[in-house]
Enzyme design. Structure first.
Site, short mmCIF file in Angstrom:
data_model
loop_
_atom_site.label_atom_id
_atom_site.label_comp_id
_atom_site.label_asym_id
_atom_site.label_seq_id
_atom_site.Cartn_x
_atom_site.Cartn_y
_atom_site.Cartn_z
N ASP A 1 -3.80 -9.73 7.56
CA ASP A 1 -2.78 -8.88 8.18
C ASP A 1 -2.36 -9.45 9.52
O ASP A 1 -1.17 -9.43 9.88
CB ASP A 1 -3.31 -7.46 8.37
CG ASP A 1 -3.57 -6.75 7.05
OD1 ASP A 1 -2.94 -7.12 6.05
OD2 ASP A 1 -4.40 -5.82 7.03
N GLY B 1 -13.52 -5.05 13.00
CA GLY B 1 -12.40 -4.19 12.65
C GLY B 1 -11.11 -4.97 12.50
O GLY B 1 -10.97 -6.10 12.98
N THR C 1 -1.75 -18.62 1.72
CA THR C 1 -2.85 -18.78 2.68
C THR C 1 -4.07 -19.29 1.93
O THR C 1 -4.39 -18.82 0.84
CB THR C 1 -3.16 -17.45 3.38
OG1 THR C 1 -3.49 -16.44 2.42
CG2 THR C 1 -1.96 -16.98 4.19
N GLY D 1 -6.41 -23.59 5.64
CA GLY D 1 -5.12 -23.42 6.28
C GLY D 1 -4.13 -22.67 5.42
O GLY D 1 -4.48 -21.72 4.72
N SER E 1 -8.79 -13.59 15.39
CA SER E 1 -9.04 -12.20 15.04
C SER E 1 -10.41 -11.96 14.44
O SER E 1 -10.93 -10.84 14.50
CB SER E 1 -7.96 -11.71 14.05
OG SER E 1 -8.19 -12.21 12.75
N GLU F 1 0.81 -1.22 0.00
CA GLU F 1 0.00 0.00 0.00
C GLU F 1 0.84 1.26 0.00
O GLU F 1 0.32 2.36 0.18
CB GLU F 1 -0.97 -0.01 1.19
CG GLU F 1 -2.13 -0.98 0.99
CD GLU F 1 -3.15 -0.93 2.12
OE1 GLU F 1 -4.28 -1.35 1.88
OE2 GLU F 1 -2.80 -0.49 3.23
#
Length: 284
Positions: A246, A281, A217, A222, A276, A139
């Site tokens: 991320d 978010g 990924t 997995g 996560s 990015e």
């Protein structure tokens, strides 16, 4: 334990929920505006810090209130913000996101200060040492990421490159990474650009200049890194998958900096990424 140094982006995400997306020229009323801290670089840095790594960051924010808030946020996680520059007269990177009732998103990204990250900002990488890990995503300017990889490799540090959002990097730069981290779609794009067929986890049978270390990924299936395959972590409740990739990359880098084996680093990353998705978010 080595240090993880992230070269990447810092964004503020402004999210509005709408019943449907507007037609061209149409104005709609939406829900309340909600702001989140985002940007792949920052998401990955916070994941690495949460996984126990010492983390430094190279990037830019604007000379605005959003930039002030972001520097405070990273410092709360113990991330070294010394080498995050302030860009005068430019806003901190921003993403305007509209989320429709059917779950479809539209996103407009204004890179802002992220677009001003230059090769001249990379001087701190000269202090990298063997055992440290450079973690880069795409990015910010690709020439910056390429030069960061070259500097880090020259200093004996480990280079981890996440090709997201996908863009083509020179084959000699990809060859420095151990690993290149891609999802299945990004893997196909990368190999097509290198003249390979799709599939595989390394350079065997591929182009001579293909990266020799590729971690793919696979979502719920997995992840695969060469001959190592690790199942996905157990997910209890899926609330929001934003930033799971991320989280994977940041945790992977932290584990590698701590001296973990490749397989153990993958397992730690898979477990963290699965956890996560239970929060809304990319960073919470």
């Amino acid at each position: 334990m080595g240090t993880v140094v992230v070269v990447g982006s810092l964004n503020i995400d402004s999210v509005v929920e709408v019943e449907r997306h507007p037609a061209p020229g149409e104005t709609l009323l939406g829900g309340d505006l909600v702001k989140h801290f985002g940007g792949k670089g920052a998401n990955q840095a916070i994941a690495a810090a949460r996984a126990g790594a010492r983390v430094g960051f190279v990037g830019r924010v604007g000379d605005d209130a959003d930039g002030d808030a972001y520097l405070r946020r990273l410092a709360q996680y113990g991330i070294d913000t010394t080498h995050i520059a302030r860009t005068k007269g430019v806003a901190t990177g921003h993403a305007a996101i509209a989320v429709a009732a059917d779950g479809e998103n539209t996103i407009i990204v204004s890179p802002g200060a992220n677009g001003r990250v230059g090769v001249g900002d990379l001087a701190p990488l000269q202090s990298l040492q063997p055992g440290d890990v450079l973690l880069g995503s795409l990015e910010v300017d690709l020439d910056v990421i390429a030069e960061a990889a070259r500097i880090a490799a020259g200093r004996g540090a480990r280079v981890v490159l996440n090709l997201a959002p996908y863009a083509a990097l020179p084959a000699d730069v990809l060859a420095l990474a151990d690993p290149v981290v891609v999802n299945e779609h990004e893997d196909e794009l990368m190999r097509a650009g290198l003249g390979e067929g799709s599939g595989g986890g390394g350079a065997e049978g591929g182009a001579p200049d293909a990266p020799g270390s590729v971690l793919v990924t696979l979502g719920s299936r997995g992840s695969r890194w060469g001959g190592i395959e690790v199942p996905a972590g157990a997910v209890t409740t899926v609330v929001d998958t934003t930033g799971a990739g991320d989280c994977y990359c940041g945790t992977l880098a932290a584990a590698l900096a701590a001296g973990a084996t490749d397989a153990d680093a993958m397992q730690a990353a898979s477990t963290a990424a699965a956890q996560s998705v239970s929060w809304v978010g990319a960073q919470p």
